[in-house]
Design an enzyme around this catalytic site. Structure first.
Site, short mmCIF file in Angstrom:
data_model
loop_
_atom_site.label_atom_id
_atom_site.label_comp_id
_atom_site.label_asym_id
_atom_site.label_seq_id
_atom_site.Cartn_x
_atom_site.Cartn_y
_atom_site.Cartn_z
N CYS A 64 0.81 -1.33 0.11
CA CYS A 64 -0.04 0.06 0.00
C CYS A 64 0.82 1.34 0.06
CB CYS A 64 -0.79 0.02 1.30
SG CYS A 64 -2.00 -1.44 1.35
N SER A 66 10.82 -12.72 -4.99
CA SER A 66 12.00 -12.40 -5.58
C SER A 66 13.42 -12.65 -4.86
CB SER A 66 11.95 -11.00 -6.04
OG SER A 66 13.09 -10.52 -6.92
#
Length: 613
Positions: free
Chosen positions: A2, A377
């Protein structure tokens, strides 16, 4: 993930606060396109741009709870990976919950433990909590700095935001860069000193720190750092412990109420995460894991191997995907995809960045977002396990200053002579380097060689890793994609910190220990592959495009770039297509066209942000 924003001020009226807060929050819409909510009462104004990942209804923010005759208001950006563990502890202490979101766990953790709530959290986060009656603001950032948090302690009040642009959107904050800010950009860029916001009135909460603003006074404290202590485990015990911590960290980060996938480059780090995620998907009957890799149009024609990029990734990616049964997608970027996003990449960083290393990642994340909302990742493994050549090459270890900034002479040669004398970028760079070296927590009884290796790891964690994490956060959130990094799990980092170099560099191989820990998880062909950095394009059309851009800048008599750099020297550099400077400007990839593009980005930044020097 966010975007959070806030402003504490005792002078402005409600209507002014609403308009200004909305303007600040709007700059972060890309971080949270699913919902915008705000809370304004008394001196406090808090805003939240939401990207929904867990509990669509129960996780709305700003979140408000009352207890102890106090009202607590939370704005949170992040993801906890031990939500249920903390929730169960809080239930035992008598708390009840209205949702299954980690947002509520963060808020009630603060209500129970106050400032020390962060000690209980395993995750990536940046959050703010306003205590209404007490008129006290608490800010915190995760241990490794995966999620960003900036602030300004200004005459017009205290402001904070997930990105610099949110603070600059306040009408009373000028886009001014003073001498020290220029030194940051010219001597250290695209990295920057931890905590430094470049713009005069902007600072950053450093990783592992929290801040308290109360009655106009700001206090910033460190709550976490690596701690040096003797490593008592044998090599085999160390291998097993690293494997255990890595698997646990990876599996924890697979929790999501939306589609999830992994980046897959064919290197050790992303391949290992993919293998763990794929196995977890099979065991939990969650379907087929989606994986993604990037390539460039005509890369097979123009690729040139070098010391940093010895081969291409394609065969290794196919091997890992096939072994783990993933649904793999290769995204092939064209030159125009990279060039067209060079400006947007600056806007997302709010600073000049890493040229097409940024813009290609932005494009890649935009493509991934069409398939999933969350991706895992492999960042941080090289920094904590010793994957870069400067960990073991003597010439890098003996060089003054940061080993990934070998371009000091090149930087000085391009800057205006008078400005160069005034800024003295070499002294500035060496001062920042020494500050970090002095801060590194080493044991007096450790030998000099061990201390130097730890100092190198500390430099990498606090500088190089921060630059790459910032890149990954801004480019992924620019595409409204949440990216998680299992190798940033603080338990893994804490354990790896004290592992001796001879273990980490087992068999004189980069990340030798980590490779041993991943035996059986990865095929040997991948496991013992030489490290390859994030791939860059070798297409001559990219070089032509950025050189054309620089020609346009050079032809503009009012181009702000030449308030800093010598016009004739830049033209000469551009005529050589950047080849007249062979040393990377930063890291391993920023040579030739990447350097030209970075200088173009500096000009765009100065112009777009109307930077006042």
């Amino acid at each position: 993930m966010c975007g959070i924003v806030g402003w504490i001020d005792y002078n402005h009226k409600f209507i002014d606060k609403t308009m200004i807060l909305d303007r600040m929050a709007e700059t972060l819409r890309h971080r949270g396109p699913d919902d915008y909510q705000k809370w304004i009462e008394g001196p406090a104004a808090l805003g939240h741009q939401r990207l929904i990942v867990v509990d669509p209804r129960g996780g709305r923010q700003p979140m408000i709870r009352e207890a102890h005759n106090e009202k607590y208001i939370l704005c949170y950006n992040g993801e906890l990976y031990n939500t249920e563990e903390i929730r169960n502890r809080l239930i035992e202490k008598g708390w009840s919950f209205q949702s299954h979101s980690d947002t509520e766990v963060v808020l009630i953790s603060y209500m129970q433990w106050g400032e020390r709530c962060v000690d209980h959290m395993n995750g990536i986060f940046a959050f703010a909590i306003w205590e209404k009656r007490r008129e006290r603001l608490f800010l915190a950032r995760d241990r490794l700095g995966v999620k960003p948090l900036f602030y300004s302690d200004h005459s017009s009040g205290f402001m904070f935001g997930s990105e610099i642009k949110a603070i600059l959107a306040h009408p009373d904050v000028e886009e001014r860069v003073d001498k020290e800010g220029l030194q940051e950009v010219l001597s250290l860029g695209p990295s920057r000193t931890p905590g430094h916001g470049i713009f005069k009135h902007v600072q950053e909460i450093r990783p592992g720190h929290f801040a308290v603003w109360e009655k106009g006074n700001l206090t910033v404290r460190r709550y976490w750092n690596v701690v040096s202590q003797p490593h008592t485990h044998s090599f085999q015990e160390t291998v097993e412990r690293v494997r255990e911590l890595f698997i646990d960290a990876s599996e924890r980060q697979l929790v999501s109420d939306v589609k999830l996938g992994t980046f897959l480059s064919g290197g050790v780090d992303s391949s290992a995460i993919t293998a763990i995620a794929a196995e977890h998907y099979k065991n939990e009957k969650m379907g087929t894991l989606q994986t993604f890799s990037i390539d460039y149009k005509d890369q097979d024609k123009f690729f040139k191997k070098n010391d940093f990029q010895p081969d291409r990734d394609e065969a290794y990616i196919q091997l890992v995907s096939k072994q783990n049964g993933t649904d793999h997608t290769v995204m092939e970027a064209r030159t125009e995809d990279l060039v067209n996003r060079l400006k947007r990449a600056v806007e997302l960083r709010d600073l000049p960045g890493m040229a097409d290393v940024d813009s290609s990642l932005l494009w890649f994340c935009e493509k991934i977002k069409k398939h999933v909302t969350v991706a895992l990742s492999g960042e941080c493994a090289d920094e904590i396990f010793g994957g870069y050549p400067w960990y073991y090459r003597k010439e890098d270890q003996q060089r003054k200053g940061f080993p990934w900034i070998r371009s000091l002479h090149a930087r000085e040669s391009l800057i205006l002579d008078d400005l160069n004398d005034d800024l003295d970028i070499e002294s500035y760079m060496l001062r920042r380097y020494q500050e970090t070296i002095d801060e590194a927590p080493v044991l007096p009884e450790e030998g000099r060689a061990s201390q130097k290796h730890k100092q190198m790891f500390y430099l990498n964690m606090n500088w190089f890793m921060q630059t790459l994490l910032e890149r990954k956060d801004r480019m992924s959130m620019g595409a409204s994609l949440e990216v998680r990094v299992p190798f940033s799990d603080h338990r893994l980092v804490e354990y790896a910190w004290n592992i001796p170099w001879n273990m980490k560099h087992h068999n004189d191989r980069e990340k030798g220990l980590l490779r041993e820990a991943l035996r059986g998880i990865l095929p040997d062909k991948v496991l013992f592959r030489k490290k390859n950095p994030y791939p860059k394009t070798f297409h001559p059309d990219y070089t032509k495009a950025v050189c054309t851009w620089m020609n346009e800048i050079a032809a503009d008599p009012n181009a702000p770039l030449f308030d800093l750099f010598d016009r004739n020297r830049i033209i000469t550099l551009n005529q050589s297509e950047g080849k007249s400077i062979q040393t990377p400007w930063f890291g391993q990839l920023m040579t030739g066209p990447q350097l030209i593009a970075h200088l173009c980005q500096i000009n765009y930044w100065l112009s777009k942000y109307k930077v006042r020097l």
